[in-house]
Motif scaffolding. Structure first.
Motif, PDB file in Angstrom:
ATOM      1  N   ARG A   1      10.789   8.247   2.973  1.00  0.00           N
ATOM      2  CA  ARG A   1       9.484   8.932   2.858  1.00  0.00           C
ATOM      3  C   ARG A   1       9.454  10.181   3.703  1.00  0.00           C
ATOM      4  O   ARG A   1       9.629  10.142   4.906  1.00  0.00           O
TER       5      ARG A   1
ATOM      6  N   TYR B   1       0.412  11.217 -10.503  1.00  0.00           N
ATOM      7  CA  TYR B   1      -0.421  12.427 -10.523  1.00  0.00           C
ATOM      8  C   TYR B   1       0.454  13.664 -10.710  1.00  0.00           C
ATOM      9  O   TYR B   1       0.083  14.604 -11.405  1.00  0.00           O
TER      10      TYR B   1
ATOM     11  N   LEU C   1       1.309   6.332  -7.055  1.00  0.00           N
ATOM     12  CA  LEU C   1       0.134   7.053  -7.549  1.00  0.00           C
ATOM     13  C   LEU C   1       0.356   8.565  -7.431  1.00  0.00           C
ATOM     14  O   LEU C   1       0.024   9.331  -8.353  1.00  0.00           O
ATOM     15  N   GLN C   2       0.944   8.963  -6.330  1.00  0.00           N
ATOM     16  CA  GLN C   2       1.205  10.394  -6.135  1.00  0.00           C
ATOM     17  C   GLN C   2       2.193  10.909  -7.188  1.00  0.00           C
ATOM     18  O   GLN C   2       2.019  11.994  -7.744  1.00  0.00           O
TER      19      GLN C   2
ATOM     20  N   PRO D   1       4.583  10.414   5.784  1.00  0.00           N
ATOM     21  CA  PRO D   1       4.017   9.067   5.737  1.00  0.00           C
ATOM     22  C   PRO D   1       2.783   9.050   4.845  1.00  0.00           C
ATOM     23  O   PRO D   1       2.085  10.056   4.746  1.00  0.00           O
TER      24      PRO D   1
ATOM     25  N   CYS E   1       0.763   4.113  -2.846  1.00  0.00           N
ATOM     26  CA  CYS E   1       0.435   5.525  -2.597  1.00  0.00           C
ATOM     27  C   CYS E   1       1.513   6.432  -3.213  1.00  0.00           C
ATOM     28  O   CYS E   1       1.200   7.444  -3.850  1.00  0.00           O
ATOM     29  N   GLU E   2       2.768   6.034  -3.025  1.00  0.00           N
ATOM     30  CA  GLU E   2       3.858   6.870  -3.539  1.00  0.00           C
ATOM     31  C   GLU E   2       3.850   6.892  -5.069  1.00  0.00           C
ATOM     32  O   GLU E   2       4.016   7.949  -5.685  1.00  0.00           O
TER      33      GLU E   2
ATOM     34  N   ARG F   1      13.638   5.523  -1.793  1.00  0.00           N
ATOM     35  CA  ARG F   1      13.589   6.883  -1.273  1.00  0.00           C
ATOM     36  C   ARG F   1      12.971   6.877   0.123  1.00  0.00           C
ATOM     37  O   ARG F   1      12.003   6.187   0.383  1.00  0.00           O
TER      38      ARG F   1
ATOM     39  N   ARG G   1       0.819  -1.215   0.000  1.00  0.00           N
ATOM     40  CA  ARG G   1       0.000   0.000   0.000  1.00  0.00           C
ATOM     41  C   ARG G   1       0.855   1.269   0.000  1.00  0.00           C
ATOM     42  O   ARG G   1       0.542   2.244  -0.686  1.00  0.00           O
TER      43      ARG G   1
END
Lengths: 106, 169
Positions: free
Chosen positions: B78, B38, B34-35, B81, B31-32, B76, B27
């Protein structure tokens, strides 16, 4: 296990993912995390550390330096008599140390 | 841009699911990725030119970003979080638990498949894409996608059958 069974399982996963998905707004507006993002803070810390080390060194040198009087004493000690003064006692020193008087006492 | 944003917002849940599959169901990585995907869209590094559907294009961007992410030698750190998991809402707790259990079984079986097979099965069964659309997302030929689909489906069904048999014992 046919196609419909597989599809059901994937749809269960889809529903589960939808519950775990972060909000769109939180992902859309964030800035990209640049790999250089640590450079500025690290450089600042390094510069501050360098300034501190230089300052400490300067302070230590100032603190350990002897006072001016002591320096003068090392350069020109005030010994009286000096340990090697006797070497200056040459024969005829009395005759040389003053101006001879001629014609007196006769 | 606002129109694009609203369309991408509508696809967000699907995009997250696709990012999860591209990141082996991790997950935080998803998230990373997908960010970053974007961000590519926002910064203009990835531009939608209408040559395919928006979903096909966006999934391609996410897939490429996930590959770059996986390739990077050092992970990398984070900075922030990832957003915490939102509390379950809407569905009843029983159905959530059942979905989660089935999702976990499926994820464990999918984990044992090669990457291409995982991807094509996700796109077809999870996203209801055709194999042709899936091949465009994956940037492979239709024939190759079809081969991965057939082999993957067979392998996944076999793995799930074994899992079901074990559960019944």
């Amino acid at each position: 296990m046919n196609d419909d069974d597989l599809r059901d399982m994937f749809q269960a996963q889809r529903r589960d993912d939808a519950r775990r998905a972060p909000p769109f707004r939180a992902m859309w507006k964030k800035e990209k995390r640049s790999p250089w993002r640590f450079i500025a803070p690290i450089a600042t810390l390094a510069a501050a550390a360098a300034v501190f080390v230089v300052w400490c060194g300067t302070k230590q040198m100032t603190a350990s330096a002897p006072p001016p009087a002591a320096v003068a004493q090392v350069i020109a000690p005030e010994w009286d008599p000096a340990p090697l003064d006797f070497l200056l006692d040459t024969p005829g020193l009395a005759a040389l140390s003053g101006t001879p008087d001629f014609g007196k006492g006769e | 841009m606002e129109d694009l944003e609203s369309q991408i917002a509508e696809l967000h849940a699907s995009s997250f699911g696709w990012a999860m599959t591209c990141c082996r169901r991790d997950r935080e990585d998803a998230c990373e990725v997908l960010q970053q995907a974007y961000w590519k869209v926002l910064s203009g590094r990835a531009r939608f030119e209408g040559r395919s559907s928006l979903r096909t294009w966006l999934f391609g961007v996410i897939r490429m970003t996930a590959l770059e992410h996986a390739r990077s030698a050092r992970r990398r750190m984070r900075e922030v979080p990832p957003p915490s998991e939102p509390p379950a809402s809407g569905a009843s707790p029983e159905s959530s638990a059942a979905d989660r259990q089935r999702a976990a079984v499926l994820a464990a079986a999918m984990e044992r498949l090669p990457e291409r097979q995982r991807e094509v099965l996700h796109l077809v069964f999870y996203e209801d894409l055709t194999i042709e659309a899936a091949s465009r997302v994956m940037d492979i030929s239709l024939g190759t996608a079809r081969t991965h689909y057939e082999r993957g489906k067979e392998a996944l069904a076999s793995l799930l059958r074994k899992e079901t048999t074990l559960e019944r014992r």
